[in-house]
Design a protein around this motif. Structure first.
Motif, PDB file in Angstrom:
ATOM      1  N   GLU A  30       0.796  -1.227   0.000  1.00 28.70           N
ATOM      2  CA  GLU A  30       0.000   0.000   0.000  1.00 28.70           C
ATOM      3  C   GLU A  30       0.833   1.284   0.000  1.00 28.70           C
ATOM      4  OE1 GLU A  30      -3.474   0.257   2.595  1.00 28.70           O
ATOM      5  OE2 GLU A  30      -3.039  -1.786   3.277  1.00 28.70           O
ATOM      6  N   LEU A  31       2.137   1.165  -0.046  1.00 32.84           N
ATOM      7  CA  LEU A  31       2.951   2.362   0.153  1.00 32.84           C
ATOM      8  C   LEU A  31       2.664   3.498  -0.838  1.00 32.84           C
ATOM      9  CD1 LEU A  31       6.480   1.196   1.330  1.00 32.84           C
ATOM     10  CD2 LEU A  31       4.659   2.306   2.626  1.00 32.84           C
ATOM     11  N   ILE A  35       1.619   7.082   0.869  1.00 34.77           N
ATOM     12  CA  ILE A  35       2.409   8.308   0.688  1.00 34.77           C
ATOM     13  C   ILE A  35       1.599   9.360  -0.058  1.00 34.77           C
ATOM     14  CG2 ILE A  35       4.462   9.236  -0.465  1.00 34.77           C
ATOM     15  CD1 ILE A  35       5.842   6.565   0.385  1.00 34.77           C
ATOM     16  N   ALA A  36       0.789   8.942  -1.012  1.00 38.74           N
ATOM     17  CA  ALA A  36      -0.071   9.903  -1.716  1.00 38.74           C
ATOM     18  C   ALA A  36      -1.068  10.546  -0.765  1.00 38.74           C
ATOM     19  CB  ALA A  36      -0.787   9.207  -2.869  1.00 38.74           C
ATOM     20  N   GLU A  68      10.311  11.541  -0.661  1.00 44.24           N
ATOM     21  CA  GLU A  68       9.737  12.193   0.528  1.00 44.24           C
ATOM     22  C   GLU A  68      10.103  11.473   1.823  1.00 44.24           C
ATOM     23  OE1 GLU A  68       7.994  10.685  -1.846  1.00 44.24           O
ATOM     24  OE2 GLU A  68       6.900  12.213  -3.005  1.00 44.24           O
ATOM     25  N   VAL A  69      10.661  10.258   1.703  1.00 45.93           N
ATOM     26  CA  VAL A  69      10.875   9.409   2.874  1.00 45.93           C
ATOM     27  C   VAL A  69      12.366   9.287   3.184  1.00 45.93           C
ATOM     28  CG1 VAL A  69      10.505   7.144   3.896  1.00 45.93           C
ATOM     29  CG2 VAL A  69       8.779   8.105   2.350  1.00 45.93           C
ATOM     30  N   PHE A  70      12.754   9.748   4.359  1.00 43.13           N
ATOM     31  CA  PHE A  70      14.101   9.539   4.881  1.00 43.13           C
ATOM     32  C   PHE A  70      14.025   8.418   5.916  1.00 43.13           C
ATOM     33  CE2 PHE A  70      13.764  13.868   3.369  1.00 43.13           C
ATOM     34  CZ  PHE A  70      14.922  14.010   2.615  1.00 43.13           C
ATOM     35  N   PRO A 233       0.915   8.101   8.055  1.00 45.60           N
ATOM     36  CA  PRO A 233       1.478   9.453   8.081  1.00 45.60           C
ATOM     37  C   PRO A 233       0.486  10.570   7.799  1.00 45.60           C
ATOM     38  CG  PRO A 233       3.046   7.965   7.082  1.00 45.60           C
ATOM     39  CD  PRO A 233       1.791   7.163   7.307  1.00 45.60           C
ATOM     40  N   ALA A 234      -0.533  10.322   6.992  1.00 40.88           N
ATOM     41  CA  ALA A 234      -1.526  11.364   6.698  1.00 40.88           C
ATOM     42  C   ALA A 234      -2.161  11.920   7.954  1.00 40.88           C
ATOM     43  CB  ALA A 234      -2.612  10.805   5.776  1.00 40.88           C
TER      44      ALA A 234
END
Length: 276
Positions: A30-31, A35-36, A68-70, A233-234
């Motif tokens: 689902e990543l 992220i979207a 966008e991901v660290f 994250p949202a």
């Protein structure tokens, strides 16, 4: 009961989820959608946390695939008996990757794993030394270990200063003061948005707003209106709304402040963002 539909606001302020676990199986397959959705809610950057070194390749691959991901790397205190402890040299070597922006999470958890407190303390000191060597911020998990945590963090800092964030802060005022006195940061998770968390909100409100970060710790600890559901994250957006109320700021001002705080602490991520 299904989760409430996520309706993105118009022009949400830019925020950062400073701590999530995108390699966990809860997000398998689902990543792209995860992220979207985060970006649609104003979450422009995320830091995904490796809690077991065996999982580091997967964490690195996620960060490499999504600008966008660290990521950060370390051994969670509840995992210290599962495999050999990571060395300072190993953490320093991992940190040569420019997408690695923090050391940890590490720390002490006497709530779930008090039987391993000695090994936890050894591991914590190793991670502190790695943070000192690399200049990357230390990411701390603390549960039912406030006195030992304050003592070890202070001991290390007096020997050689380093940077640090108290991730998902939900400890007492004494540990908050000890951390803030060392110049460290407190990270606000969905716990701070729970109705019964007024004492925690009071601790945050007494802290300098320029020392506050936002996070989800997803897939755990979803804030209302998603409490009890899988976090993602949202949902940082909903904790940020509560944080703005706690500090008496507009949502835009609080978002701008916490993003500036993140950039001040996670300097490597800030440089990458500016270069993009």
């Amino acid at each position: 009961m299904s989760a409430k539909p996520l309706i993105p606001p118009t022009n949400p302020p830019e925020i950062v989820d400073s701590h999530c676990h995108l390699d966990f199986p809860d997000f398998n397959g689902e990543l792209p959608d995860i992220i979207a959705r985060a970006k649609s809610m104003g979450v422009a950057r995320m830091v995904t946390i490796c809690t077991r070194i065996v999982n580091l390749p997967k964490v690195q691959a996620i960060s490499a695939a999504y600008p966008e991901v660290f990521y950060a790397a370390g051994i969670h205190p509840m995992s210290v008996t599962e495999q050999p402890l990571v060395s300072v040299a190993d953490l320093v070597e991992f940190a040569k990757d420019p997408r690695m922006v923090g050391i940890g999470e590490t720390g002490l958890d006497y709530h779930y794993t008090p039987e391993s407190k000695g090994i936890q303390q050894e591991s914590l000191r190793t991670h502190i030394e790695a943070a000192q060597e690399t200049g990357l911020p230390l990411i701390i998990h603390a549960r039912d270990a406030d006195e030992d945590m304050a003592a070890i963090l202070t001991e290390g800092f007096r020997a050689r200063p380093y940077y640090c964030v108290m991730h998902c802060f939900s400890s007492g005022p004494a540990l908050a003061k000890a951390a803030l006195d060392l110049g460290f940061y407190l990270s606000m998770s969905g716990i701070a948005a729970f109705p019964k968390s007024q004492e925690l909100r009071d601790i945050f409100s007494a802290a300098p707003v320029d020392r506050i970060l936002l996070e989800t710790d997803s897939p755990y600890l979803a804030p209302p209106p998603y409490r009890g559901k899988r976090n993602e994250p949202a949902y940082t957006y909903f904790t940020a709304k509560v944080g703005a109320e706690v500090f008496g700021l507009s949502e835009d001002a609080f978002a701008a402040q916490t993003t500036a705080n993140f950039d001040r602490l996670f300097t490597r991520a800030a440089r990458k963002a500016k270069a993009a």
